[in-house]
Design an enzyme around this catalytic site. Structure first.
Site, PDB file in Angstrom:
ATOM      1  N   LYS A 184       0.846  -1.208   0.000  1.00  0.00           N
ATOM      2  CA  LYS A 184       0.000   0.000   0.000  1.00  0.00           C
ATOM      3  C   LYS A 184       0.880   1.257   0.000  1.00  0.00           C
ATOM      4  CE  LYS A 184      -2.155  -1.184   3.817  1.00  0.00           C
ATOM      5  NZ  LYS A 184      -1.458  -2.467   4.135  1.00  0.00           N
ATOM      6  N   ARG A 210     -10.073   0.621   8.823  1.00  0.00           N
ATOM      7  CA  ARG A 210      -9.576  -0.729   9.124  1.00  0.00           C
ATOM      8  C   ARG A 210     -10.618  -1.575   9.827  1.00  0.00           C
ATOM      9  NH1 ARG A 210      -3.638   0.364   9.026  1.00  0.00           N
ATOM     10  NH2 ARG A 210      -2.682  -1.661   9.303  1.00  0.00           N
ATOM     11  N   ARG A 253      11.741  -5.754   5.176  1.00  0.00           N
ATOM     12  CA  ARG A 253      11.460  -4.346   4.819  1.00  0.00           C
ATOM     13  C   ARG A 253      12.426  -3.409   5.545  1.00  0.00           C
ATOM     14  NH1 ARG A 253       5.626  -1.785   5.504  1.00  0.00           N
ATOM     15  NH2 ARG A 253       5.772  -2.737   7.563  1.00  0.00           N
ATOM     16  N   ARG A 277      11.219  -1.386  10.982  1.00  0.00           N
ATOM     17  CA  ARG A 277      10.134  -0.964  11.875  1.00  0.00           C
ATOM     18  C   ARG A 277      10.021  -1.902  13.069  1.00  0.00           C
ATOM     19  NH1 ARG A 277       4.876   0.319   8.208  1.00  0.00           N
ATOM     20  NH2 ARG A 277       3.929  -0.969   9.820  1.00  0.00           N
ATOM     21  N   ARG A 319      -0.570  -9.033  13.224  1.00  0.00           N
ATOM     22  CA  ARG A 319      -1.140  -8.001  12.339  1.00  0.00           C
ATOM     23  C   ARG A 319      -1.965  -8.651  11.232  1.00  0.00           C
ATOM     24  NH1 ARG A 319       4.201  -5.289  10.697  1.00  0.00           N
ATOM     25  NH2 ARG A 319       2.960  -4.110   9.199  1.00  0.00           N
TER      26      ARG A 319
HETATM   27  P1  AP5 Z   1       4.765  -1.634   1.909  1.00  0.00           P
HETATM   28  O1  AP5 Z   1       4.477  -0.786   0.710  1.00  0.00           O
HETATM   29  O2  AP5 Z   1       5.512  -1.005   3.036  1.00  0.00           O
HETATM   30  O3  AP5 Z   1       3.443  -2.369   2.408  1.00  0.00           O
HETATM   31  P2  AP5 Z   1       2.162  -1.816   3.175  1.00  0.00           P
HETATM   32  O4  AP5 Z   1       0.987  -2.499   2.586  1.00  0.00           O
HETATM   33  O5  AP5 Z   1       2.167  -0.315   3.195  1.00  0.00           O
HETATM   34  O6  AP5 Z   1       2.472  -2.444   4.611  1.00  0.00           O
HETATM   35  P3  AP5 Z   1       2.369  -1.833   6.082  1.00  0.00           P
HETATM   36  O7  AP5 Z   1       3.080  -2.841   6.964  1.00  0.00           O
HETATM   37  O8  AP5 Z   1       2.885  -0.435   6.150  1.00  0.00           O
HETATM   38  O9  AP5 Z   1       0.886  -1.896   6.312  1.00  0.00           O
HETATM   39  P4  AP5 Z   1       0.176  -1.974   7.651  1.00  0.00           P
HETATM   40  O10 AP5 Z   1      -1.210  -1.789   7.204  1.00  0.00           O
HETATM   41  O11 AP5 Z   1       0.427  -3.160   8.497  1.00  0.00           O
HETATM   42  O12 AP5 Z   1       0.896  -0.852   8.521  1.00  0.00           O
HETATM   43  P5  AP5 Z   1       0.469   0.607   8.955  1.00  0.00           P
HETATM   44  O13 AP5 Z   1       1.686   1.416   8.970  1.00  0.00           O
HETATM   45  O14 AP5 Z   1      -0.718   1.074   8.207  1.00  0.00           O
HETATM   46  O15 AP5 Z   1       5.586  -2.913   1.375  1.00  0.00           O
HETATM   47  C1  AP5 Z   1       6.003  -3.932   2.262  1.00  0.00           C
HETATM   48  C2  AP5 Z   1       7.358  -4.506   1.815  1.00  0.00           C
HETATM   49  O16 AP5 Z   1       7.189  -5.204   0.586  1.00  0.00           O
HETATM   50  C3  AP5 Z   1       8.418  -3.418   1.530  1.00  0.00           C
HETATM   51  O17 AP5 Z   1       9.666  -3.911   1.926  1.00  0.00           O
HETATM   52  C4  AP5 Z   1       8.359  -3.218   0.007  1.00  0.00           C
HETATM   53  O18 AP5 Z   1       9.614  -2.830  -0.524  1.00  0.00           O
HETATM   54  C5  AP5 Z   1       7.960  -4.617  -0.477  1.00  0.00           C
HETATM   55  N1  AP5 Z   1       7.067  -4.601  -1.642  1.00  0.00           N
HETATM   56  C6  AP5 Z   1       6.040  -3.729  -1.896  1.00  0.00           C
HETATM   57  N2  AP5 Z   1       5.422  -4.068  -3.043  1.00  0.00           N
HETATM   58  C7  AP5 Z   1       6.049  -5.200  -3.506  1.00  0.00           C
HETATM   59  C8  AP5 Z   1       5.831  -6.029  -4.631  1.00  0.00           C
HETATM   60  N3  AP5 Z   1       4.854  -5.789  -5.524  1.00  0.00           N
HETATM   61  N4  AP5 Z   1       6.658  -7.109  -4.788  1.00  0.00           N
HETATM   62  C9  AP5 Z   1       7.648  -7.361  -3.906  1.00  0.00           C
HETATM   63  N5  AP5 Z   1       7.899  -6.599  -2.813  1.00  0.00           N
HETATM   64  C10 AP5 Z   1       7.099  -5.525  -2.611  1.00  0.00           C
HETATM   65  O19 AP5 Z   1      -0.042   0.338  10.458  1.00  0.00           O
HETATM   66  C11 AP5 Z   1       0.858   0.021  11.496  1.00  0.00           C
HETATM   67  C12 AP5 Z   1       0.097  -0.048  12.802  1.00  0.00           C
HETATM   68  O20 AP5 Z   1      -0.493   1.248  13.106  1.00  0.00           O
HETATM   69  C13 AP5 Z   1      -1.093  -1.020  12.844  1.00  0.00           C
HETATM   70  O21 AP5 Z   1      -0.678  -2.345  13.143  1.00  0.00           O
HETATM   71  C14 AP5 Z   1      -1.970  -0.391  13.940  1.00  0.00           C
HETATM   72  O22 AP5 Z   1      -1.461  -0.686  15.214  1.00  0.00           O
HETATM   73  C15 AP5 Z   1      -1.795   1.113  13.705  1.00  0.00           C
HETATM   74  N6  AP5 Z   1      -2.814   1.652  12.786  1.00  0.00           N
HETATM   75  C16 AP5 Z   1      -2.612   2.177  11.555  1.00  0.00           C
HETATM   76  N7  AP5 Z   1      -3.778   2.570  11.000  1.00  0.00           N
HETATM   77  C17 AP5 Z   1      -4.751   2.285  11.910  1.00  0.00           C
HETATM   78  C18 AP5 Z   1      -6.167   2.431  11.906  1.00  0.00           C
HETATM   79  N8  AP5 Z   1      -6.829   2.946  10.851  1.00  0.00           N
HETATM   80  N9  AP5 Z   1      -6.849   2.026  13.009  1.00  0.00           N
HETATM   81  C19 AP5 Z   1      -6.205   1.498  14.084  1.00  0.00           C
HETATM   82  N10 AP5 Z   1      -4.867   1.313  14.127  1.00  0.00           N
HETATM   83  C20 AP5 Z   1      -4.133   1.708  13.051  1.00  0.00           C
END
Ligand code: AP5
Length: 228
Positions: free
Chosen positions: A19, A94, A133, A167, A178
């Site tokens: 994402k 979410r 990552r 991270r 997660r």
């Molecule tokens: P990346 O692009 O970083 O993936 P992502 O989908 O953004 O993953 P996140 O881990 O950031 O998502 P998340 O939803 O768990 O975390 P968030 O920060 O929102 O890519 C991942 C890896 O793969 C990278 O190394 C990249 O290089 C590689 N890659 C990408 N595309 C690829 C491809 N096509 N092929 C191969 N490799 C690829 O949330 C973190 C925490 O915050 C949550 O756990 C929660 O505690 C809190 N939080 C956030 N939002 C909320 C909410 N709305 N409500 C409550 N809690 C929340």
């Protein structure tokens, strides 16, 4: 009154689906405000605010931060000037109640969602991706993967030369929690957006450039349709 060509988008998908990787590219293509709840929360943690302190405990366990913290933050953010012509929500909503809150906030502003973009990838691939990552310490939108998308120089961001870090929640046990939370609380939103006719799905197993091409083509079509 909202402009007809406004693109208001949600990125849906499990942790590690790509994402953030896609959001950084689409933001530039379509001049959208990229709103990442994860990045906003991590910035509060880094600044040592009370909100950050509360959120960190949930994030480190791989649990969702309570809705009352998140919803107000996002509702205010989408009203800001840079998001008035379109936004890309990454990591929100979410769960059901966040989706309802977003719907209501948009209705109050006489706006609507243009699409929910689902990037899907199987769980085992996600564990592998997230374990390797690395993110830029200066700009968390600069994202790498040690095997699949490495930086030119190990540990250094290609774009601004800053240090790359892992991270805190990218440890295997937390990643698995997660994913469980995603399947229980977030995945049901896929059906919700499908029934609303807003869902567009993309195969996130393809390489990042290919996923980007597919999403960009779908959005270009959507924008043309919105202008008709
Ligand atoms: P990346 O692009 O970083 O993936 P992502 O989908 O953004 O993953 P996140 O881990 O950031 O998502 P998340 O939803 O768990 O975390 P968030 O920060 O929102 O890519 C991942 C890896 O793969 C990278 O190394 C990249 O290089 C590689 N890659 C990408 N595309 C690829 C491809 N096509 N092929 C191969 N490799 C690829 O949330 C973190 C925490 O915050 C949550 O756990 C929660 O505690 C809190 N939080 C956030 N939002 C909320 C909410 N709305 N409500 C409550 N809690 C929340």
């Amino acid at each position: 009154m909202a402009q007809v060509s406004e693109l208001n988008l949600i990125l849906l998908g499990p942790p590690g689906a790509g994402k953030g990787t896609q959001a950084e590219r689409l933001r530039a293509d379509f001049a959208l405000a990229h709103i990442s709840t994860g990045d906003m929360l991590r910035s509060q943690v880094a600044d040592g605010t009370e909100l950050g302190r509360q959120a960190k405990a949930y994030m480190d366990r791989g649990e969702l931060v309570p809705d009352d913290v998140i919803v107000g933050m996002i509702v205010q953010r989408i009203e800001q000037d840079d998001a008035k012509d379109g936004f890309l929500l990454d990591g929100f909503p979410r769960n059901d109640s966040q989706a309802h809150a977003l719907e209501q906030a948009l209705q109050r502003q006489d706006r609507h969602l243009s699409a929910a973009l689902l990037i899907d990838v199987p769980d085992e691939e996600l564990v592998r991706r997230l374990s390797g990552r690395r993110v830029c310490v200066k700009n968390p939108a600069h994202i790498y993967q040690v095997e699949l998308d490495p930086p030119k120089h190990e540990g250094v961001c290609d774009q601004d030369g800053a240090r790359l870090i892992q991270r805190d929640d990218d440890r295997e046990a937390t990643i698995r929690r997660r994913l469980q939370v995603y399947h229980e609380q977030t995945a049901p939103l896929i059906g919700w957006y499908e029934r609303a006719g807003l869902l567009r799905s993309f195969d996130g197993r393809r390489d990042p450039a290919e996923v980007h091409d597919h999403i960009r083509a779908a959005l270009a079509t959507l924008r043309l349709e919105e202008q008709l």
